[in-house]
Scaffold this motif. Structure first.
Motif, PDB file in Angstrom:
ATOM      1  N   ILE A  20       0.833  -1.203   0.000  1.00  0.00           N
ATOM      2  CA  ILE A  20       0.000   0.000   0.000  1.00  0.00           C
ATOM      3  C   ILE A  20       0.868   1.253   0.000  1.00  0.00           C
ATOM      4  O   ILE A  20       0.614   2.196  -0.758  1.00  0.00           O
ATOM      5  CB  ILE A  20      -0.972  -0.015   1.202  1.00  0.00           C
ATOM      6  N   VAL A  21       1.880   1.282   0.834  1.00  0.00           N
ATOM      7  CA  VAL A  21       2.772   2.443   0.886  1.00  0.00           C
ATOM      8  C   VAL A  21       3.420   2.665  -0.476  1.00  0.00           C
ATOM      9  O   VAL A  21       3.475   3.794  -0.980  1.00  0.00           O
ATOM     10  CB  VAL A  21       3.839   2.276   1.989  1.00  0.00           C
ATOM     11  N   SER A  22       3.871   1.599  -1.092  1.00  0.00           N
ATOM     12  CA  SER A  22       4.497   1.707  -2.411  1.00  0.00           C
ATOM     13  C   SER A  22       3.521   2.268  -3.438  1.00  0.00           C
ATOM     14  O   SER A  22       3.876   3.144  -4.239  1.00  0.00           O
ATOM     15  CB  SER A  22       4.994   0.327  -2.845  1.00  0.00           C
ATOM     16  N   ARG A  23       2.300   1.793  -3.398  1.00  0.00           N
ATOM     17  CA  ARG A  23       1.298   2.274  -4.355  1.00  0.00           C
ATOM     18  C   ARG A  23       0.964   3.742  -4.114  1.00  0.00           C
ATOM     19  O   ARG A  23       0.847   4.521  -5.059  1.00  0.00           O
ATOM     20  CB  ARG A  23       0.044   1.411  -4.253  1.00  0.00           C
ATOM     21  N   LEU A  24       0.839   4.118  -2.838  1.00  0.00           N
ATOM     22  CA  LEU A  24       0.557   5.521  -2.530  1.00  0.00           C
ATOM     23  C   LEU A  24       1.721   6.420  -2.945  1.00  0.00           C
ATOM     24  O   LEU A  24       1.507   7.513  -3.471  1.00  0.00           O
ATOM     25  CB  LEU A  24       0.250   5.694  -1.045  1.00  0.00           C
ATOM     26  N   TYR A  38      -5.251   4.375   2.069  1.00  0.00           N
ATOM     27  CA  TYR A  38      -4.773   4.979   3.323  1.00  0.00           C
ATOM     28  C   TYR A  38      -5.551   4.415   4.514  1.00  0.00           C
ATOM     29  O   TYR A  38      -4.959   4.063   5.539  1.00  0.00           O
ATOM     30  CB  TYR A  38      -4.904   6.497   3.281  1.00  0.00           C
ATOM     31  N   GLU A  39      -6.858   4.310   4.384  1.00  0.00           N
ATOM     32  CA  GLU A  39      -7.677   3.786   5.482  1.00  0.00           C
ATOM     33  C   GLU A  39      -7.311   2.337   5.797  1.00  0.00           C
ATOM     34  O   GLU A  39      -7.185   1.958   6.954  1.00  0.00           O
ATOM     35  CB  GLU A  39      -9.165   3.897   5.142  1.00  0.00           C
ATOM     36  N   ARG A  40      -7.146   1.529   4.757  1.00  0.00           N
ATOM     37  CA  ARG A  40      -6.741   0.118   4.964  1.00  0.00           C
ATOM     38  C   ARG A  40      -5.342   0.077   5.560  1.00  0.00           C
ATOM     39  O   ARG A  40      -5.077  -0.704   6.479  1.00  0.00           O
ATOM     40  CB  ARG A  40      -6.786  -0.640   3.636  1.00  0.00           C
ATOM     41  N   GLY A  41      -4.454   0.904   5.068  1.00  0.00           N
ATOM     42  CA  GLY A  41      -3.091   0.944   5.594  1.00  0.00           C
ATOM     43  C   GLY A  41      -3.055   1.312   7.068  1.00  0.00           C
ATOM     44  O   GLY A  41      -2.272   0.758   7.838  1.00  0.00           O
ATOM     45  N   ASP A  42      -3.914   2.224   7.472  1.00  0.00           N
ATOM     46  CA  ASP A  42      -3.960   2.608   8.883  1.00  0.00           C
ATOM     47  C   ASP A  42      -4.431   1.443   9.747  1.00  0.00           C
ATOM     48  O   ASP A  42      -3.884   1.199  10.824  1.00  0.00           O
ATOM     49  CB  ASP A  42      -4.867   3.825   9.065  1.00  0.00           C
TER      50      ASP A  42
END
Length: 79
Positions: A20-24, A38-42
């Motif tokens: 997720i971080v990489s995609r963001l 971001y919500e899923r990552g949190d």
């Protein structure tokens, strides 16, 4: 479909969080996708932190006597 965060192991949650971080960071996601990611990552970050806290609580520190010999253990929090 996303697997519920609570069903993921620490390792699975961490790998998904890294993706997720990489995609963001790539900037390729739409605004709506970025918000969802971001919500899923949190939630994944919280899951990982909870698992690390639980593991730390189980760690025991070795107690030593005046000469450095191991004489027992105590919970990590008492170190």
């Amino acid at each position: 479909m996303d697997i519920p965060v609570d069903d993921l192991s620490f390792e699975e949650a961490l790998k998904e969080l890294e993706r997720i971080v990489s995609r963001l960071e790539s900037g390729e996601a739409t605004l709506d996708d970025s918000i969802r990611l971001y919500e899923r990552g949190d939630r994944l970050r919280l899951r990982c932190a909870d698992r690390l806290d639980a593991a730390q609580a189980r760690i025991e520190a070795v107690r030593t006597d005046g000469e450095g010999r191991a004489v027992g253990t105590r919970p990590f929090a008492e170190s």
